[in-house]
Design an enzyme around this catalytic site. Structure first.
Site, PDB file in Angstrom:
ATOM      1  N   ARG A 109      51.243 -56.807 -29.035  1.00  0.00           N
ATOM      2  CA  ARG A 109      52.090 -56.769 -27.849  1.00  0.00           C
ATOM      3  C   ARG A 109      51.822 -57.962 -26.928  1.00  0.00           C
ATOM      4  O   ARG A 109      52.747 -58.548 -26.352  1.00  0.00           O
ATOM      5  CB  ARG A 109      51.823 -55.464 -27.081  1.00  0.00           C
ATOM      6  CG  ARG A 109      52.462 -55.389 -25.705  1.00  0.00           C
ATOM      7  CD  ARG A 109      53.968 -55.231 -25.759  1.00  0.00           C
ATOM      8  NE  ARG A 109      54.549 -55.253 -24.423  1.00  0.00           N
ATOM      9  CZ  ARG A 109      55.762 -54.831 -24.138  1.00  0.00           C
ATOM     10  NH1 ARG A 109      56.537 -54.351 -25.094  1.00  0.00           N
ATOM     11  NH2 ARG A 109      56.221 -54.889 -22.902  1.00  0.00           N
ATOM     12  N   GLU A 110      50.558 -58.332 -26.799  1.00  0.00           N
ATOM     13  CA  GLU A 110      50.189 -59.390 -25.867  1.00  0.00           C
ATOM     14  C   GLU A 110      50.659 -60.767 -26.322  1.00  0.00           C
ATOM     15  O   GLU A 110      51.165 -61.557 -25.531  1.00  0.00           O
ATOM     16  CB  GLU A 110      48.666 -59.415 -25.678  1.00  0.00           C
ATOM     17  CG  GLU A 110      48.099 -58.226 -24.909  1.00  0.00           C
ATOM     18  CD  GLU A 110      48.381 -58.310 -23.419  1.00  0.00           C
ATOM     19  OE1 GLU A 110      48.892 -59.352 -22.960  1.00  0.00           O
ATOM     20  OE2 GLU A 110      48.087 -57.336 -22.711  1.00  0.00           O
TER      21      GLU A 110
END
Length: 212
Positions: A109-110
């Site tokens: 996600r990051e």
């Protein structure tokens, strides 16, 4: 959104004041957690310097432990990624006692597994660590993939311990900062943070299902 305050007035103490720290080498970063605060210290020689302290609000947060699976550091990764990244996630998870599937879900996600990722606010690397946070975690080279992942896993474990294993609060704190979670008494009312928590939690739970 990180609310940071000086832990002590002058910030310097003899290492003899903290025998439990088990100082092994100069410059070591030690993060201590209690029910009331997260405090980071840097040790050099026989001196310790208080870097920051995050203190909980007077009213305790209501937490819902996700379960011991969060600490299954020996779990196998099934997420598709380069072999060298899988090895780093596995090493970091075992080092800090966190499920590697959670570390991978956060990294996905990051940064979408981009080791050179840099956000508009300055977060860097696979785990999108802010430079100040990276320093607190003892990360020397924020763009070194291994150091970055080890730092991110350590921070996740710190937050899990602080929020009693509550996955949503841990993820919210990773995204918006522990101070924001404490301020609002739960997941902050930021659309970005709420979407972040749902996305990472969904990816992690999906990885858990495919492991059985």
């Amino acid at each position: 959104m990180l609310v940071a305050t000086a832990a002590f007035a002058d910030g310097r103490f003899s290492a003899a004041d903290v025998p439990r720290a088990k100082i092994r080498q100069p410059g070591k970063i030690v993060i201590r957690n209690s029910g009331a605060a997260i405090t980071a210290y840097r040790f050099f020689g026989n001196i310790r310097e208080a870097l920051f302290s995050l203190r909980s609000s007077p009213a305790p947060l209501r937490t819902t432990p996700f379960g011991p699976v969060l600490y299954d550091s020996n779990a196998r990764l099934s997420t598709r990624m380069p072999t060298y990244l899988s090895a780093m996630f596995t090493e970091a998870a075992r080092t800090h006692g966190v499920d590697p599937r959670l570390v991978a879900a956060v990294a996905s996600r990051e940064s979408a597994f981009n080791v050179n990722a840099r956000s508009s606010v300055g977060a860097c690397g696979l785990m999108q660590l802010m430079p100040a946070t990276a320093r607190f975690l003892g990360v020397g080279d924020i763009f070194d993939p291994r150091e970055n992942v080890l730092g991110g896993a350590r921070y996740l474990r710190t937050l899990l311990d602080t929020f009693d294993g509550d996955l949503d609060l841990t993820l919210a704190a990773y995204n918006a900062g522990p101070g924001a979670v404490q301020k609002y008494g739960g997941v902050p009312p930021y659309r970005e943070t709420q979407n972040y928590v749902k996305s990472v939690r969904s990816a992690y739970e999906s990885a858990l299902r495919t492991s059985f």
